[in-house]
Design an enzyme around this catalytic site. Sequence first.
Site, PDB file in Angstrom:
ATOM      1  N   SER A 155       2.345   3.924   3.048  1.00 36.04           N
ATOM      2  CA  SER A 155       0.968   4.364   3.235  1.00 36.04           C
ATOM      3  C   SER A 155       0.433   3.859   4.562  1.00 36.04           C
ATOM      4  CB  SER A 155       0.089   3.847   2.091  1.00 36.04           C
ATOM      5  OG  SER A 155       0.540   4.358   0.857  1.00 36.04           O
ATOM      6  N   GLY A 156      -0.131   4.770   5.339  1.00 29.38           N
ATOM      7  CA  GLY A 156      -0.685   4.411   6.634  1.00 29.38           C
ATOM      8  C   GLY A 156       0.285   4.517   7.782  1.00 29.38           C
ATOM      9  N   THR A 160       1.034  12.060   6.984  1.00 23.95           N
ATOM     10  CA  THR A 160       0.203  13.264   6.952  1.00 23.95           C
ATOM     11  C   THR A 160      -0.019  13.819   8.358  1.00 23.95           C
ATOM     12  OG1 THR A 160      -0.921  12.418   4.977  1.00 23.95           O
ATOM     13  CG2 THR A 160      -1.995  14.198   6.191  1.00 23.95           C
ATOM     14  N   ASN A 206      -3.079   0.768   1.706  1.00 36.03           N
ATOM     15  CA  ASN A 206      -3.658   1.911   2.423  1.00 36.03           C
ATOM     16  C   ASN A 206      -4.882   2.403   1.687  1.00 36.03           C
ATOM     17  OD1 ASN A 206      -4.087   4.045   4.107  1.00 36.03           O
ATOM     18  ND2 ASN A 206      -2.448   5.311   3.298  1.00 36.03           N
ATOM     19  N   SER A 209      -4.048   6.624   0.353  1.00 36.02           N
ATOM     20  CA  SER A 209      -2.642   6.813   0.002  1.00 36.02           C
ATOM     21  C   SER A 209      -2.493   8.056  -0.875  1.00 36.02           C
ATOM     22  CB  SER A 209      -2.111   5.593  -0.745  1.00 36.02           C
ATOM     23  OG  SER A 209      -0.794   5.812  -1.186  1.00 36.02           O
ATOM     24  N   SER A 210      -1.499   8.884  -0.554  1.00 30.11           N
ATOM     25  CA  SER A 210      -1.221  10.069  -1.367  1.00 30.11           C
ATOM     26  C   SER A 210      -0.519   9.632  -2.637  1.00 30.11           C
ATOM     27  CB  SER A 210      -0.339  11.057  -0.588  1.00 30.11           C
ATOM     28  OG  SER A 210      -0.977  11.487   0.577  1.00 30.11           O
ATOM     29  N   GLY A 433       6.246   6.581   0.003  1.00 34.03           N
ATOM     30  CA  GLY A 433       7.456   5.835   0.315  1.00 34.03           C
ATOM     31  C   GLY A 433       7.726   4.727  -0.688  1.00 34.03           C
ATOM     32  N   GLU A 435       7.787   1.317  -2.544  1.00 30.64           N
ATOM     33  CA  GLU A 435       6.698   0.364  -2.744  1.00 30.64           C
ATOM     34  C   GLU A 435       7.231  -0.900  -3.399  1.00 30.64           C
ATOM     35  OE1 GLU A 435       3.502   2.153  -4.856  1.00 30.64           O
ATOM     36  OE2 GLU A 435       2.896   3.458  -3.193  1.00 30.64           O
TER      37      GLU A 435
END
Length: 1496
Positions: A155-156, A160, A206, A209-210, A433, A435
Amino acid sequence: MSLRKGSKVWLEDRNLAWVPAEVADCKGKQVQVVAASGKKVLASSEKLFPRDADEDEHGGVDDMTKLTYLNEPGVLYNLRRRYALNDIYTYTGSILIAVNPFTKLPHLYNVHMMEQYKGAPFGELSPHVFAVADASYRAMTTEGRSQSILVSGESGAGKTETTKLIMQYLTYVGGRAASDERTVEQQVLESNPLLEAFGNARTVRNDNSSRFGKFVEIQFNANGRISGAAIRTYLLERSRVVQITDPERNYHCFYQLCASGKDAEKYKLGHPSHFHYLNQSKTYELDGVSNAEEYMKTRTAMDIVGISHEEQEAIFRTLAAILHLGNVEFSSGKEHDSSVLRDQKSSFHMQMAANLFMCDANLLLATLSTRTIQTREGVIIKALDCDGAVSSRDALAKTVYARLFEWLVEKINRSVGQDMNSQMQIGVLDIYGFECFKDNSFEQFCINFANEKLQQHFNEHVFKMEQEEYSKEEINWSYIEFIDNQDVLDLIEKKPLGIIALLDEACMFPKSTHHTFSTRLFQNFRDHPRWEKAKFVETDFTLSHYAGKVTYHTDYFLDKNRDYVVVEHCNLLSSSKCPFVADLFCSLPEESSRSSYKFSSVATRFKQQLQALMETLNSTEPHYVRCVKPNSLNRPQKFENLSILHQLRCGGVLEAVRISLAGYPTRRTYSEFVDRFGLLAPEFMDASYDEKSTTEKILKNLKLENFQLGRNKVFLRAGQIGVLDSRRAEVLDNAAKHIQRQLRTFIARRNFVSTRAAAFALQAFCRGFLARALYAVKRETAAAILIQKHVRRCLFRHSYVELYSAAVTIQSNIRGFSTRQRYVHGKKHKAATVIQARWRMLKVRSAFQHHQASIVAIQCLWRRKLAKRELRKLKQEANESGALRLAKNKLEKQLEDLTWRLHLEKRIRVSNEEAKSVEISRLQKVVESLNLELDASKLATINECNKNAVLQNQLELSGKEKSALERELIDMAELRKENAVLKSSLDALDKKNSNLENELLKAQKNSNDTNQKLQEFEHKCYELQQNVNSLKEKLSLLEDENHIMRQKALAVSPKSNRRGSEKATVPEKNAGALVPHTDRRPEYESPTPSKIITPFSHVLSESRRTKLAVERHQENYEFLSRCIKEDIGFKDTKPSAACIIYKCLLQWHAFESDRTVIFDHIIEGINDVLRVGDENITLPYWLSNASALLCLLQRNLRSNGFPATQRSAGSSSLALRIAHGLTSPFKQVDGMSHLEARYPAILFKQQLTACVEKIFGLMRDSLKKELAPLLGSCIQAPKAARVHAGKSSRSPGNHVPSFFIRKLITQVFSFINMSLFNSLLLRRECCTFSNGEYVKSGLAELEKWIVNTGDEFAGTSWHELNYIRQAVGFLVIHQKRKKSLDEIRQDLCPALTVRQIYRISTMYWDDKYGTQSVSNEVVAQMRELLNKDNQNLTSNSFLLDDDLSIPFSTEDIDKAIPLIDPSDIELPSSLSGYSCVQFLVLHQNGIVCSSQMVAA
């Protein structure tokens, strides 16, 4: 790895992961190293990795496979060095690593950058996300197979944003038709805020985060154009709706709705802390993010996607119902295992949820607190306890939210537009991704399971790439071991004893807890190598993933895996009064045979979706982008080693490195290997060595075995490059010692020589000092004697000089006095003589002036008398010359008439030989008419001489046959030139009067003879009469022109002219294009003498007139078409076609027409020739002709805003017609002749201007296309001498004006500058010292060519190369580190921007001398300036744009091209047969006759 003192190594560090170090001493297996900080550490040699010191100076490599030592610290620090230079992209083979810069870099993503990567081979230019997108697109179009791009990262990391850039590039290369209002990229990106609001949430790392996987499928048609798109979502984290941990948040849409103001009040919502689903975490706001503003953005995104206002209200009403539903709490009821609402607050929220769902509140409560069981005896309703009711409540909330999210995705897909028939797609996968947090639960387990699957796919792809590389180089790879993670996947998903299977089994039993689940896991996986039991918590377990070990807490595994689908819930909401809610539950699940609760495993459904995703990916060709987050603070230019190393492990990059290490990680081309290690075997480095054989000899000489020789590269196993470097270091050390020994010898000898020279100098100085002292004594003695001698001589000389000067003074005074006396006497005598002479001269002059005045007066009186007499004579002559001018005009009119008669006689003789006799009779009648006219002129004219001259010319013309008529034309041409001579020849004409009368009698006799001959042709009079009637009809058409102008182009009557019906479409379109005004007569259709004598009627059918006009216009068009299609050539550098077309348009009065048909015909003809002809010949030829024609129009046309005055059509006499035919259409304006042109002519000039610009642009683009491949090979110095046989496309001389050549060469040099400069900035292998020398030598050749060509053609071309000249000059200068930024910007590269200088400085490396680029201080200054520019500018690309403008205007062409006189252009014989251009033939014959007479 063999280590020695001074070896460069990587040392493991707790804080920085790895630090550079140098070996200080070796003590067995222990090695003492000195870190970069100066700290000495004793470490094991096995924990050290070799380091290449040369890579530090180059600023990193753009492909990890080019690293000398491919290991973990090498990869990490290569990324660090490139990130410091803002090079955020790096390749690892075909994998792209993208490091988030946390700042805007607009110069990397503009249209020009996309154009550079379009079609470029992968790896040729600098690493970029556009290169990956282009590679996927090219593979799809060439192989016809779908592609996929997997974008991963934590995340981050910028997943995207990377996805947006990929879609942006795919839209650029395969965009939809221009009629589409929005591109697919825009449509997909416009849906992002909506998906982010409902699918993104805050996590530990993040804020956005998706929490779902997004697979954007860009669909293409057979032509490679985008035909549609679809968004597939996977693995939505449903459990987050009902359960979150601090400091995470629920999905953004809930917080946005609570901050929506009036909408929140309408749904009875307040602060998020008041709702159970949101207050489980104390984080309600995000830094720098306004929930209210985000809510408005979400509503805007809904509008763009096409969600109606009613649907939006229903969506947010559903979200509010979920929040209210979460606040419903239960307590124990009266009966056993029953539950009721806890308090009034819960009742309020239950009622609100029912109202928002638009269903009955009691039924909703019943579905939450009871369960229906179907038995054989009937239906049994069982009450649920508090925990069961809460689980039922949460299941309903998750189900509603999941279906709402699916509905949104489907709505977005309908908005974007899918192409169901598409056979080729490019999918872009954006998924969470790997984690690994402090507390890892069921969500992290599922996410890491998905990443394990993707990592397996990634490993297979990397191994496949390795195999393809080995196969391509034709080396043996069968024994290479493949690293796989299938054991971890089997541990998780294999049935019946996988973790997921055991979890589903535990969830099926109501009494199961996480303790029993953990115990079952320990029993089954106790001996598994990937399984470990946690040390401090009995229910936790640890899995060894590819990215490292992760410990999972099983406390909530069972609760989060249970996802009951309650039939009563679906039945209740499907019957909702809200159409939107009812539509979400339109498809009911299959009912269980025993219970209304249908168990659904989240993990199993997750595995199924993951399997579907993998099937999709396996059907495509994958491409990988690994996004890396450089720091946890989201700040630019901050690189955290430990975090990035962890991400590289999670992203599989280090796994790819391990796969490479399993094979042949070190690969070098033969030239690189020989350049680096050729010094190990100098005996093989002869002048004509073969690189491959030399490489093999070097390796065998060093007794290395684990290597293979490919077609272009040598492949080395891990560790062998270290051996080679060690041997190389030994050779270099020995060479350095030898150099040091020789240098010390040189210094010692130099010191001895200098000492000996100093001793010699000291001795010489001492001897010199003693000799100088003795010499000084002797010199002083001699000086004293000399002084005494000179003093005595001075005294005696002084006394003598005084005596001598006194005598001379006395003598000079006496002589001066006597001389002055004589001078005064002579002066007085001379003055008296002058006075006497002046007095005598005055007396004589006065007498002469008086006499002269008297003579002048007498002469003036006499001259006045003569002048008066001459004046009277001149007045008389003026009257006579006026009559002479009338006679001259009459003669010119008669001459014109006779000219057209001769033309008509030629046509009749060619068509029919018998028409000649008829013409003779017609000439006889002309003679009789002229006789009558002669008699009338004798009675009416005072000046008999002028009339006799007219009769003489007429008789001579009528009395002779064809040859006499032709001679008469020559005489009449001479007569025009001798008008001035006629004024002085009046007396001669009087004398010839009598001779003319005699010749008249002879002409009459000849006429009688002619009459006798006419009787022999009487039987052919009928045929002749038909010809005469046709001529009469033609003349009538001309005289009745007003009628034709009114009718324009009449349609042919079917009764009167059926034969002409086939050509009716032509006159309807073209009639009137060349129709003149009512009284205008074309010069090539002058009336014959028979039309004067014989009157005839004007009654002609309109169809006949139209047919004649159409035939005339059709002939004009045919002539123009041939003139355009045929290469007429040039005469005295003047283009013949342009001059002929201009003279024809002028003769046909096309510039005064109201129609544009003929102009359109010319433009279309030129365009057709340009499309069909050879561009090397046609383009220069028509550039000359079109520009010449444009200049003629520019200089001779004058815009006329009002219609031309209609002249009287009543006059039909021959004299008036001839006089009108000779009237010039030009008017004098400011001393120049300009033609009054109507709007169509002005429009034609504008079209011709556009045509010239088009031809110039085609020539320029053709040259650029021809130069582009040559420039690609010129930017980089070849390894060996290569000769490029350039295509020679010389065209015959087309006399293109130097003005166009100069402009063309200037723009071509600008293109060369742009291409070379952009290639230099995009390809790191070009930014070298040797390559700069190579390009500089090429620029010197260009400069030499420009000097030889001259300013006339080259112009300012040399200045167009400023950018590449200054860039190359920067590459080849020495001591760059001593240059300051001001010196570089002002002296070396004044034309380059800071961004361009920064790019060159960071990419430069010296492959010849090993020097370094600019200093770190200069790089820091430039980076600081660039950061400021990034904040101020929206786009600041370091690349140059191609100049596609037209560098001239019509006025520039008019000024540059010299005057063109079209009068002397000869008509080619192939075009002289057209009757419409006979005026050019006559004019040409007249010029020839005139030149012959002048020569005679």
